[in-house]
Enzyme design. Structure first.
Site, mmCIF file in Angstrom:
data_model
loop_
_atom_site.group_PDB
_atom_site.id
_atom_site.type_symbol
_atom_site.label_atom_id
_atom_site.label_comp_id
_atom_site.label_asym_id
_atom_site.label_seq_id
_atom_site.Cartn_x
_atom_site.Cartn_y
_atom_site.Cartn_z
ATOM 1 N N GLY A 27 0.843 -1.189 0.000
ATOM 2 C CA GLY A 27 0.000 0.000 0.000
ATOM 3 C C GLY A 27 0.872 1.231 0.000
ATOM 4 N N GLY A 45 9.412 0.127 1.635
ATOM 5 C CA GLY A 45 9.892 -0.902 2.560
ATOM 6 C C GLY A 45 10.182 -0.500 3.994
ATOM 7 N N SER A 74 7.843 2.148 -4.900
ATOM 8 C CA SER A 74 8.094 1.776 -6.299
ATOM 9 C C SER A 74 6.921 2.164 -7.205
ATOM 10 C CB SER A 74 8.377 0.276 -6.402
ATOM 11 O OG SER A 74 7.363 -0.440 -5.751
ATOM 12 N N HIS A 94 -3.091 3.783 -2.823
ATOM 13 C CA HIS A 94 -3.126 2.474 -3.475
ATOM 14 C C HIS A 94 -3.048 1.393 -2.410
ATOM 15 C CE1 HIS A 94 -2.294 -0.943 -5.915
ATOM 16 N NE2 HIS A 94 -1.029 -1.037 -5.570
ATOM 17 N N HIS A 96 -3.948 -3.141 -1.684
ATOM 18 C CA HIS A 96 -4.382 -4.435 -2.213
ATOM 19 C C HIS A 96 -5.513 -4.938 -1.324
ATOM 20 C CE1 HIS A 96 -0.475 -5.457 -4.625
ATOM 21 N NE2 HIS A 96 -0.875 -4.223 -4.809
ATOM 22 N N ASP A 119 -23.204 7.766 -3.485
ATOM 23 C CA ASP A 119 -22.748 8.942 -2.742
ATOM 24 C C ASP A 119 -21.329 9.350 -3.146
ATOM 25 O OD1 ASP A 119 -25.022 9.406 -1.255
ATOM 26 O OD2 ASP A 119 -24.354 8.241 0.477
ATOM 27 N N HIS A 168 -4.514 -6.511 -10.414
ATOM 28 C CA HIS A 168 -3.622 -5.861 -9.462
ATOM 29 C C HIS A 168 -4.397 -5.395 -8.232
ATOM 30 C CE1 HIS A 168 -0.216 -2.656 -8.895
ATOM 31 N NE2 HIS A 168 -0.581 -3.232 -7.782
ATOM 32 N N TYR A 226 -26.161 18.113 0.866
ATOM 33 C CA TYR A 226 -25.883 17.129 1.911
ATOM 34 C C TYR A 226 -24.833 17.667 2.876
ATOM 35 C CZ TYR A 226 -24.471 12.690 3.999
ATOM 36 O OH TYR A 226 -24.179 11.688 4.875
HETATM 37 ZN ZN LIG Z 1 0.124 -2.752 -5.821
#
Ligand SMILES: [Zn+2]
Length: 233
Positions: A27, A45, A74, A94, A96, A119, A168, A226
């Site tokens: 992540g 890392g 990376s 990002h 997983h 929403d 991915h 809202y």
């Molecule tokens: Zn990834």
């Protein structure tokens, strides 16, 4: 340099961990200072529990390191493509995360089955097309960014704050790093609910356009009503 942005980006990375979206170090979150054209991203890392604002890496939009002694994540080239293409975004996240990644691996866009989805996303959550062998062999992370951009041709990044990268996992974004992490959390919840919806009824249909538009536009349209005046999220 960029102390406040460093703290925001660290906080966004830790939020992904707190919400159980990150398996080990799969992540990363970043944020950008548009005034300075500089990106702050998680280092590669470093264990989250030891991560400090000074460990984050500052780069320019071409990926040159401006400050920091550690290597950046990376996936930096993917983040940079998104910042260059989408002027309105200020943060990228990002993960997983399990359900969103399952949809990404199946290469299936997530239909809008209900108002939680509507929403946040004005339409389905798109899935990218596969990268070609050459795109994987050369500049893989950058080409991942281009695949994301191509999947948003029919929409805007503000109306589609995340996509599924085929085989991915999810990338999400927002006005800053915190919003990007928030949208990554929402995307995982939508993916999970959609999975259960189809488990209960394999023939379940997406919510109709009227309901979908109602929920999206009351939060994000020009006449949004809202929440409180200063809180339209
Ligand atoms: Zn990834």
């Amino acid at each position: 340099m960029l102390q406040r942005l460093r703290e925001q980006v660290l906080e966004a990375n830790l939020e992904l961990v707190r919400r159980n979206l990150v398996l080990y170090t799969f992540g990363n979150a970043s944020g950008i200072s548009r005034e300075e054209g500089l990106v702050v991203i998680k280092p590669s890392g470093v264990p989250y529990e030891q991560m400090k604002p000074e460990h984050l890496v500052v780069t320019d939009l071409a990926g040159n390191i401006v400050e920091g002694t550690l290597r950046p994540s990376s996936d930096l080239p993917t983040h940079l493509v998104l910042y260059r293409e989408f002027a309105e975004i200020g943060g990228v996240a990002h993960t997983h995360s399990e359900y969103a990644t399952a949809w990404a691996q199946a290469r299936k866009p997530i239909p809008c089955f209900g108002t939680t989805h509507a929403d946040y996303f004005h339409g389905p959550v798109p899935a990218t097309s596969d990268l070609t062998d050459q795109e994987i062999a050369e500049e893989y992370e950058k080409n991942t960014g281009h695949a994301i951009v191509r999947s948003l041709r029919q929409t805007r990044p503000s109306a589609t704050p995340g996509v599924l990268v085929a085989h991915h996992g999810p990338f999400a974004w927002g006005e800053d790093a915190g919003a990007a992490a928030h949208n990554a959390v929402i995307l995982e919840a939508l993916a999970r609910m959609a999975y259960f919806t189809l488990g209960i009824n394999a023939a379940a249909q997406p919510a109709g356009n009227t309901l979908h538009d109602k929920h999206y536009l009351r939060k994000h349209g020009k006449d949004a009503y809202y929440g409180q005046v200063e809180d339209k999220r």
